[in-house]
Design a protein around this motif. Sequence first.
Motif, PDB file in Angstrom:
ATOM      1  N   PRO A   1      45.292  29.907  41.843  1.00 45.71           N
ATOM      2  CA  PRO A   1      44.048  29.297  41.360  1.00 45.71           C
ATOM      3  C   PRO A   1      44.131  28.938  39.888  1.00 45.71           C
ATOM      4  CG  PRO A   1      43.813  31.675  41.480  1.00 45.71           C
ATOM      5  CD  PRO A   1      45.176  31.360  42.029  1.00 45.71           C
ATOM      6  N   SER A   2      43.369  27.949  39.500  1.00 43.25           N
ATOM      7  CA  SER A   2      43.243  27.626  38.085  1.00 43.25           C
ATOM      8  C   SER A   2      42.375  28.694  37.417  1.00 43.25           C
ATOM      9  CB  SER A   2      42.634  26.244  37.900  1.00 43.25           C
ATOM     10  OG  SER A   2      41.386  26.163  38.568  1.00 43.25           O
ATOM     11  N   GLY A   3      42.388  28.726  36.130  1.00 49.88           N
ATOM     12  CA  GLY A   3      41.611  29.729  35.395  1.00 49.88           C
ATOM     13  C   GLY A   3      42.541  30.527  34.507  1.00 49.88           C
ATOM     14  N   ALA A   4      42.820  31.774  34.914  1.00 49.55           N
ATOM     15  CA  ALA A   4      43.693  32.631  34.106  1.00 49.55           C
ATOM     16  C   ALA A   4      45.137  32.125  34.097  1.00 49.55           C
ATOM     17  CB  ALA A   4      43.645  34.066  34.620  1.00 49.55           C
ATOM     18  N   TRP A   5      45.542  31.492  35.208  1.00 56.02           N
ATOM     19  CA  TRP A   5      46.908  30.980  35.274  1.00 56.02           C
ATOM     20  C   TRP A   5      47.073  29.758  34.374  1.00 56.02           C
ATOM     21  CZ3 TRP A   5      50.739  33.310  38.146  1.00 56.02           C
ATOM     22  CH2 TRP A   5      50.347  34.217  39.128  1.00 56.02           C
TER      23      TRP A   5
ATOM     24  N   THR B   1      44.472  32.077  59.523  1.00 60.55           N
ATOM     25  CA  THR B   1      43.328  31.746  58.672  1.00 60.55           C
ATOM     26  C   THR B   1      43.247  32.617  57.435  1.00 60.55           C
ATOM     27  OG1 THR B   1      41.897  33.267  59.906  1.00 60.55           O
ATOM     28  CG2 THR B   1      41.971  30.966  60.649  1.00 60.55           C
ATOM     29  N   GLY B   2      44.128  33.631  57.319  1.00 56.77           N
ATOM     30  CA  GLY B   2      44.018  34.585  56.231  1.00 56.77           C
ATOM     31  C   GLY B   2      45.254  34.639  55.356  1.00 56.77           C
ATOM     32  N   SER B   3      45.187  35.524  54.357  1.00 55.14           N
ATOM     33  CA  SER B   3      46.290  35.676  53.421  1.00 55.14           C
ATOM     34  C   SER B   3      46.191  37.039  52.753  1.00 55.14           C
ATOM     35  CB  SER B   3      46.239  34.572  52.356  1.00 55.14           C
ATOM     36  OG  SER B   3      45.036  34.656  51.610  1.00 55.14           O
ATOM     37  N   ALA B   4      47.244  37.422  52.057  1.00 51.81           N
ATOM     38  CA  ALA B   4      47.229  38.621  51.225  1.00 51.81           C
ATOM     39  C   ALA B   4      46.730  38.215  49.840  1.00 51.81           C
ATOM     40  CB  ALA B   4      48.629  39.217  51.127  1.00 51.81           C
ATOM     41  N   LEU B   5      45.768  38.968  49.323  1.00 51.25           N
ATOM     42  CA  LEU B   5      45.191  38.699  48.012  1.00 51.25           C
ATOM     43  C   LEU B   5      45.626  39.799  47.057  1.00 51.25           C
ATOM     44  CD1 LEU B   5      43.221  37.321  46.004  1.00 51.25           C
ATOM     45  CD2 LEU B   5      41.408  38.744  47.004  1.00 51.25           C
ATOM     46  N   VAL B   6      46.299  39.409  45.995  1.00 52.17           N
ATOM     47  CA  VAL B   6      46.667  40.355  44.945  1.00 52.17           C
ATOM     48  C   VAL B   6      45.497  40.459  43.976  1.00 52.17           C
ATOM     49  CG1 VAL B   6      48.295  40.888  43.100  1.00 52.17           C
ATOM     50  CG2 VAL B   6      49.090  39.770  45.181  1.00 52.17           C
ATOM     51  N   ASN B   7      45.029  41.682  43.768  1.00 56.71           N
ATOM     52  CA  ASN B   7      43.847  41.909  42.942  1.00 56.71           C
ATOM     53  C   ASN B   7      44.128  41.673  41.458  1.00 56.71           C
ATOM     54  OD1 ASN B   7      42.261  42.624  45.139  1.00 56.71           O
ATOM     55  ND2 ASN B   7      42.741  44.794  44.975  1.00 56.71           N
ATOM     56  N   PRO B   8      43.067  41.469  40.660  1.00 63.76           N
ATOM     57  CA  PRO B   8      43.262  41.320  39.221  1.00 63.76           C
ATOM     58  C   PRO B   8      43.958  42.537  38.630  1.00 63.76           C
ATOM     59  CG  PRO B   8      41.037  40.684  39.832  1.00 63.76           C
ATOM     60  CD  PRO B   8      41.662  41.305  41.047  1.00 63.76           C
ATOM     61  N   LEU B   9      44.772  42.304  37.628  1.00 64.70           N
ATOM     62  CA  LEU B   9      45.530  43.370  36.992  1.00 64.70           C
ATOM     63  C   LEU B   9      44.818  43.851  35.734  1.00 64.70           C
ATOM     64  CD1 LEU B   9      48.731  41.442  37.699  1.00 64.70           C
ATOM     65  CD2 LEU B   9      48.349  43.742  38.548  1.00 64.70           C
TER      66      LEU B   9
ATOM     67  N   GLU C   1      52.385  40.197  34.478  1.00 61.64           N
ATOM     68  CA  GLU C   1      53.228  40.058  33.292  1.00 61.64           C
ATOM     69  C   GLU C   1      54.642  39.617  33.673  1.00 61.64           C
ATOM     70  OE1 GLU C   1      56.171  41.153  30.465  1.00 61.64           O
ATOM     71  OE2 GLU C   1      55.912  42.294  32.274  1.00 61.64           O
ATOM     72  N   PRO C   2      55.236  38.588  33.036  1.00 62.66           N
ATOM     73  CA  PRO C   2      54.644  37.924  31.872  1.00 62.66           C
ATOM     74  C   PRO C   2      53.529  36.950  32.252  1.00 62.66           C
ATOM     75  CG  PRO C   2      56.724  36.909  32.448  1.00 62.66           C
ATOM     76  CD  PRO C   2      56.568  38.084  33.365  1.00 62.66           C
ATOM     77  N   GLY C   3      52.434  37.053  31.570  1.00 59.95           N
ATOM     78  CA  GLY C   3      51.291  36.204  31.858  1.00 59.95           C
ATOM     79  C   GLY C   3      50.025  36.853  31.350  1.00 59.95           C
ATOM     80  N   PRO C   4      48.913  36.133  31.360  1.00 59.34           N
ATOM     81  CA  PRO C   4      47.650  36.689  30.854  1.00 59.34           C
ATOM     82  C   PRO C   4      47.049  37.683  31.839  1.00 59.34           C
ATOM     83  CG  PRO C   4      47.309  34.491  31.738  1.00 59.34           C
ATOM     84  CD  PRO C   4      48.788  34.738  31.775  1.00 59.34           C
ATOM     85  N   THR C   5      46.013  38.384  31.402  1.00 61.72           N
ATOM     86  CA  THR C   5      45.310  39.318  32.272  1.00 61.72           C
ATOM     87  C   THR C   5      44.448  38.546  33.266  1.00 61.72           C
ATOM     88  OG1 THR C   5      43.474  39.462  30.713  1.00 61.72           O
ATOM     89  CG2 THR C   5      45.243  41.075  30.476  1.00 61.72           C
ATOM     90  N   GLY C   6      44.031  39.249  34.316  1.00 64.91           N
ATOM     91  CA  GLY C   6      43.104  38.670  35.275  1.00 64.91           C
ATOM     92  C   GLY C   6      43.724  37.766  36.312  1.00 64.91           C
ATOM     93  N   LEU C   7      45.052  37.801  36.444  1.00 63.14           N
ATOM     94  CA  LEU C   7      45.700  36.924  37.421  1.00 63.14           C
ATOM     95  C   LEU C   7      45.434  37.410  38.838  1.00 63.14           C
ATOM     96  CD1 LEU C   7      49.211  36.344  35.793  1.00 63.14           C
ATOM     97  CD2 LEU C   7      47.172  34.936  35.600  1.00 63.14           C
ATOM     98  N   THR C   8      45.074  36.489  39.714  1.00 61.26           N
ATOM     99  CA  THR C   8      45.002  36.749  41.146  1.00 61.26           C
ATOM    100  C   THR C   8      45.795  35.656  41.849  1.00 61.26           C
ATOM    101  OG1 THR C   8      43.026  35.422  41.539  1.00 61.26           O
ATOM    102  CG2 THR C   8      42.692  37.728  40.899  1.00 61.26           C
ATOM    103  N   ALA C   9      46.223  35.938  43.057  1.00 63.95           N
ATOM    104  CA  ALA C   9      46.917  34.925  43.855  1.00 63.95           C
ATOM    105  C   ALA C   9      46.846  35.327  45.311  1.00 63.95           C
ATOM    106  CB  ALA C   9      48.368  34.771  43.410  1.00 63.95           C
TER     107      ALA C   9
END
Length: 231
Positions: free
Chosen positions: A101-105, A61-69, A203-211
């Motif tokens: 997730p959509s948004g920063a990505w 039911t869970g996952s690893a969450l990478v925090n915003p950079l 990076e490469p990519g915008p700030t605020g990425l989570t996954a």
Amino acid sequence: SRNNSTFRCNTPIVVGANDLETSLANAAASAKWYFYDDTADVLNNTLGTFAVGPATPALGTGSALVNPLAGATGRTLFTNSGFGGTQLSTVSALSYGAYTPSGAWSANEAPFLRFNVDFSGSASYQGSLVYVPSVNGAITQNVWQTYNLISPTAMWIYSGANWPAPNAATPGTTALPLSQILADYPSIRMHPLFPQIGLRVGEPGPTGLTANLDNFSITIGGNTKTYDFGN
């Protein structure tokens, strides 16, 4: 298995907050997962956590969450140092699940896998071999997607300016099929002295990425290890 729909020949290894490696010096021997600041080159387990969901992960039911950079050059690895020296030719299956997730990505971005590579038995650092999901197919946001990295047509890029000989005129950003990589570099392996293999967000990519990440699985010489992040 006919009478038990949840039966698995390969029991997943559960990885939670208490199972993370805390010392980079021990990481190869312990083969534990850890979060790594790939900008500052330090182990930093505050860059990730474990969460329920989102939605229904492939395992548990869970996952690893990478925090915003923190910034545009920030990048985090969720990584394991326990596979150093593995010949790529002996890896018959390699996959992972990610929720982007959509948004920063942007629509063509997703967490990607990279490992430090040794092309021909050298002790020097030689950069990384990288599997980029968007090079291999469409990215679907806000759902769990599984990426299968081992097939003759799976495309990989190289972090160096150019691929080593016999492809020395080919930029590293040019994706090559795995079949060609194995033919051109028959001794290619995960670097034994710089043994990280991991999933990178940032990076490469915008700030605020989570996954969110789950269901990392690797088969080496017929032996499979599957990791259930967050249970």
